[in-house]
Design a protein around this motif. Structure first.
Motif, PDB file in Angstrom:
ATOM      1  N   HIS A  14      13.028   8.314 -60.986  1.00  0.00           N
ATOM      2  CA  HIS A  14      13.739   9.577 -61.206  1.00  0.00           C
ATOM      3  C   HIS A  14      14.609   9.494 -62.452  1.00  0.00           C
ATOM      4  O   HIS A  14      14.708  10.463 -63.225  1.00  0.00           O
ATOM      5  N   ALA A  15      15.223   8.334 -62.674  1.00  0.00           N
ATOM      6  CA  ALA A  15      16.052   8.148 -63.865  1.00  0.00           C
ATOM      7  C   ALA A  15      15.213   8.295 -65.132  1.00  0.00           C
ATOM      8  O   ALA A  15      15.646   8.889 -66.124  1.00  0.00           O
ATOM      9  N   ILE A  16      13.978   7.770 -65.090  1.00  0.00           N
ATOM     10  CA  ILE A  16      13.078   7.886 -66.242  1.00  0.00           C
ATOM     11  C   ILE A  16      12.731   9.345 -66.493  1.00  0.00           C
ATOM     12  O   ILE A  16      12.828   9.854 -67.617  1.00  0.00           O
ATOM     13  N   GLN A  17      12.331  10.037 -65.436  1.00  0.00           N
ATOM     14  CA  GLN A  17      11.861  11.414 -65.594  1.00  0.00           C
ATOM     15  C   GLN A  17      12.984  12.384 -65.976  1.00  0.00           C
ATOM     16  O   GLN A  17      12.745  13.356 -66.704  1.00  0.00           O
ATOM     17  N   SER A  18      14.183  12.113 -65.490  1.00  0.00           N
ATOM     18  CA  SER A  18      15.307  13.012 -65.757  1.00  0.00           C
ATOM     19  C   SER A  18      16.142  12.575 -66.952  1.00  0.00           C
ATOM     20  O   SER A  18      17.051  13.302 -67.372  1.00  0.00           O
ATOM     21  N   ALA A  19      15.846  11.383 -67.503  1.00  0.00           N
ATOM     22  CA  ALA A  19      16.638  10.813 -68.601  1.00  0.00           C
ATOM     23  C   ALA A  19      18.115  10.759 -68.233  1.00  0.00           C
ATOM     24  O   ALA A  19      18.992  11.106 -69.026  1.00  0.00           O
ATOM     25  N   THR A  20      18.372  10.314 -67.004  1.00  0.00           N
ATOM     26  CA  THR A  20      19.737  10.212 -66.494  1.00  0.00           C
ATOM     27  C   THR A  20      19.953   8.803 -65.948  1.00  0.00           C
ATOM     28  O   THR A  20      19.164   8.327 -65.121  1.00  0.00           O
ATOM     29  N   ALA A  21      21.007   8.133 -66.378  1.00  0.00           N
ATOM     30  CA  ALA A  21      21.266   6.755 -65.952  1.00  0.00           C
ATOM     31  C   ALA A  21      21.559   6.681 -64.462  1.00  0.00           C
ATOM     32  O   ALA A  21      22.121   7.602 -63.857  1.00  0.00           O
ATOM     33  N   THR A  22      21.164   5.561 -63.872  1.00  0.00           N
ATOM     34  CA  THR A  22      21.435   5.306 -62.466  1.00  0.00           C
ATOM     35  C   THR A  22      22.232   4.019 -62.334  1.00  0.00           C
ATOM     36  O   THR A  22      22.388   3.262 -63.297  1.00  0.00           O
ATOM     37  N   HIS A  23      22.748   3.755 -61.132  1.00  0.00           N
ATOM     38  CA  HIS A  23      23.581   2.567 -60.941  1.00  0.00           C
ATOM     39  C   HIS A  23      22.729   1.313 -60.766  1.00  0.00           C
ATOM     40  O   HIS A  23      21.568   1.376 -60.365  1.00  0.00           O
ATOM     41  N   GLN A  24      23.327   0.178 -61.058  1.00  0.00           N
ATOM     42  CA  GLN A  24      22.654  -1.097 -60.907  1.00  0.00           C
ATOM     43  C   GLN A  24      22.468  -1.403 -59.417  1.00  0.00           C
ATOM     44  O   GLN A  24      23.057  -0.755 -58.558  1.00  0.00           O
ATOM     45  N   LEU A  25      21.632  -2.400 -59.138  1.00  0.00           N
ATOM     46  CA  LEU A  25      21.488  -2.825 -57.753  1.00  0.00           C
ATOM     47  C   LEU A  25      22.835  -3.343 -57.262  1.00  0.00           C
ATOM     48  O   LEU A  25      23.473  -4.157 -57.945  1.00  0.00           O
ATOM     49  N   PRO A  26      23.310  -2.884 -56.105  1.00  0.00           N
ATOM     50  CA  PRO A  26      24.605  -3.343 -55.596  1.00  0.00           C
ATOM     51  C   PRO A  26      24.627  -4.862 -55.440  1.00  0.00           C
ATOM     52  O   PRO A  26      23.585  -5.487 -55.198  1.00  0.00           O
ATOM     53  N   ALA A 133       4.531  -3.700 -84.773  1.00  0.00           N
ATOM     54  CA  ALA A 133       4.838  -2.749 -83.703  1.00  0.00           C
ATOM     55  C   ALA A 133       6.342  -2.545 -83.582  1.00  0.00           C
ATOM     56  O   ALA A 133       7.141  -3.373 -84.042  1.00  0.00           O
ATOM     57  N   ILE A 134       6.701  -1.430 -82.974  1.00  0.00           N
ATOM     58  CA  ILE A 134       8.089  -1.171 -82.589  1.00  0.00           C
ATOM     59  C   ILE A 134       8.078  -0.805 -81.122  1.00  0.00           C
ATOM     60  O   ILE A 134       7.334   0.089 -80.706  1.00  0.00           O
ATOM     61  N   GLU A 135       8.876  -1.496 -80.344  1.00  0.00           N
ATOM     62  CA  GLU A 135       9.031  -1.105 -78.943  1.00  0.00           C
ATOM     63  C   GLU A 135      10.343  -0.340 -78.780  1.00  0.00           C
ATOM     64  O   GLU A 135      11.359  -0.698 -79.386  1.00  0.00           O
ATOM     65  N   ILE A 136      10.306   0.698 -77.991  1.00  0.00           N
ATOM     66  CA  ILE A 136      11.512   1.426 -77.607  1.00  0.00           C
ATOM     67  C   ILE A 136      11.888   0.970 -76.217  1.00  0.00           C
ATOM     68  O   ILE A 136      11.129   1.155 -75.261  1.00  0.00           O
ATOM     69  N   ILE A 137      13.029   0.314 -76.111  1.00  0.00           N
ATOM     70  CA  ILE A 137      13.528  -0.069 -74.802  1.00  0.00           C
ATOM     71  C   ILE A 137      14.606   0.925 -74.381  1.00  0.00           C
ATOM     72  O   ILE A 137      15.282   1.519 -75.228  1.00  0.00           O
ATOM     73  N   ASP A 138      14.726   1.131 -73.085  1.00  0.00           N
ATOM     74  CA  ASP A 138      15.677   2.128 -72.594  1.00  0.00           C
ATOM     75  C   ASP A 138      16.039   1.791 -71.155  1.00  0.00           C
ATOM     76  O   ASP A 138      15.475   2.361 -70.225  1.00  0.00           O
ATOM     77  N   SER A 139      16.948   0.867 -70.975  1.00  0.00           N
ATOM     78  CA  SER A 139      17.370   0.538 -69.616  1.00  0.00           C
ATOM     79  C   SER A 139      17.821   1.796 -68.902  1.00  0.00           C
ATOM     80  O   SER A 139      18.559   2.615 -69.449  1.00  0.00           O
ATOM     81  N   ARG A 140      17.363   1.945 -67.670  1.00  0.00           N
ATOM     82  CA  ARG A 140      17.744   3.127 -66.905  1.00  0.00           C
ATOM     83  C   ARG A 140      19.092   2.956 -66.213  1.00  0.00           C
ATOM     84  O   ARG A 140      19.559   3.838 -65.499  1.00  0.00           O
ATOM     85  N   TYR A 141      19.751   1.845 -66.438  1.00  0.00           N
ATOM     86  CA  TYR A 141      21.031   1.579 -65.778  1.00  0.00           C
ATOM     87  C   TYR A 141      22.219   2.068 -66.615  1.00  0.00           C
ATOM     88  O   TYR A 141      22.153   2.101 -67.848  1.00  0.00           O
TER      89      TYR A 141
END
Length: 255
Positions: A14-26, A133-141
């Motif tokens: 959901h974070a990927i699809q909405s481009a909205t950060a989520t919390h880390q694993l507790p 190549a160029i990679e785009i990284i995007d942590s969802r956290y």
């Protein structure tokens, strides 16, 4: 337990699809790397259910600069899908991501199956072509902060990638200069030797690590060897280019 892991995979998706950060694993739910890869597989399966196709894998945290930048000390891997591949020279929409960063890499295209414990020579024989190549990284956290298990569960932060023109498979890639430029000015400079000492070692690691998960590298698969420098945060209006000595250039614009 499976339902709990599935819930994490769906939250990251959901974070990927909405481009909205989520919390880390507790802290009380931290898992080991093997469980993180199980969550990763669940997340990629959600992508496949939407019609995406796996086209290869990426290696992460293969340079000391990257390990220090994110605060972990182990190589990771993640899956690449066709939806992640972007046209070289094209446009990346900043709003489609949470906090994207670009890093210069070397890409391998395989000409034969590669899996399990293989030698450097066997890995070299499996290559059909190499490319900048160029990679785009995007942590969802949130705040781009994560533990090793967090990042593994998040498909090793993989978000998108660009690949330049192909070069011969026997091109010497042991110690090539690599420059990542923003708006035509060098921002990060490194060497392909920073990728595990030699980019071929990433291919060896990819064959070994993916086999543990029952994943086989097939002919036509793309393998991103990992970054030679720290990643650069992206903003709208940037022109991004990576140049790899003897291999050429790959570029895109950020909108």
């Amino acid at each position: 337990m499976t339902s709990e892991l599935s819930a994490v995979a769906k939250r990251l998706d959901h974070a990927i699809q909405s481009a909205t950060a989520t919390h880390q694993l507790p802290a009380d739910q931290q898992v080991d790397a093997a469980t993180g890869y199980a969550i990763q597989a669940m997340g990629v399966e959600l992508r496949q259910q939407r019609g995406e196709r796996i086209v290869g894998v990426k290696l992460g945290l293969t340079s000391r600069a990257k390990m220090e930048q994110v605060g972990v000390d182990e190589v990771t891997w993640g899956r690449l899908t066709d939806a992640m591949r972007r046209e070289e020279g094209g446009t990346l929409v900043r709003a489609d991501f949470i906090h994207p960063r670009a890093e210069p890499e070397i890409a391998f295209v395989l000409g034969r199956r590669l899996t399990g414990d293989v030698s450097l020579a066997e890995a070299a024989l499996a290559i059909e072509a190499v490319a900048p190549a160029i990679e785009i990284i995007d942590s969802r956290y949130e705040n781009f902060k994560f533990s090793l298990s967090d990042v593994v569960a998040d498909n090793s932060s993989s978000a998108a990638f660009f690949i330049g023109g192909y070069a011969r498979p026997d091109t010497d890639i042991a110690n090539l200069g690599m420059v990542l430029s923003i708006n035509r000015r060098p921002r990060e400079v490194g060497s392909s030797a920073a990728i595990l000492g030699h980019p071929l070692r990433s291919l060896v690691a990819a064959a070994r690590m993916t086999a543990r998960a029952g994943h086989v590298l097939e002919p036509g698969d793309i393998v991103l060897a990992g970054a030679a420098t720290a990643a650069v945060p992206l903003a709208s209006g940037m022109q991004v280019e990576a140049e790899v000595q003897n291999l050429g250039r790959v570029r895109f614009d950020v909108r």
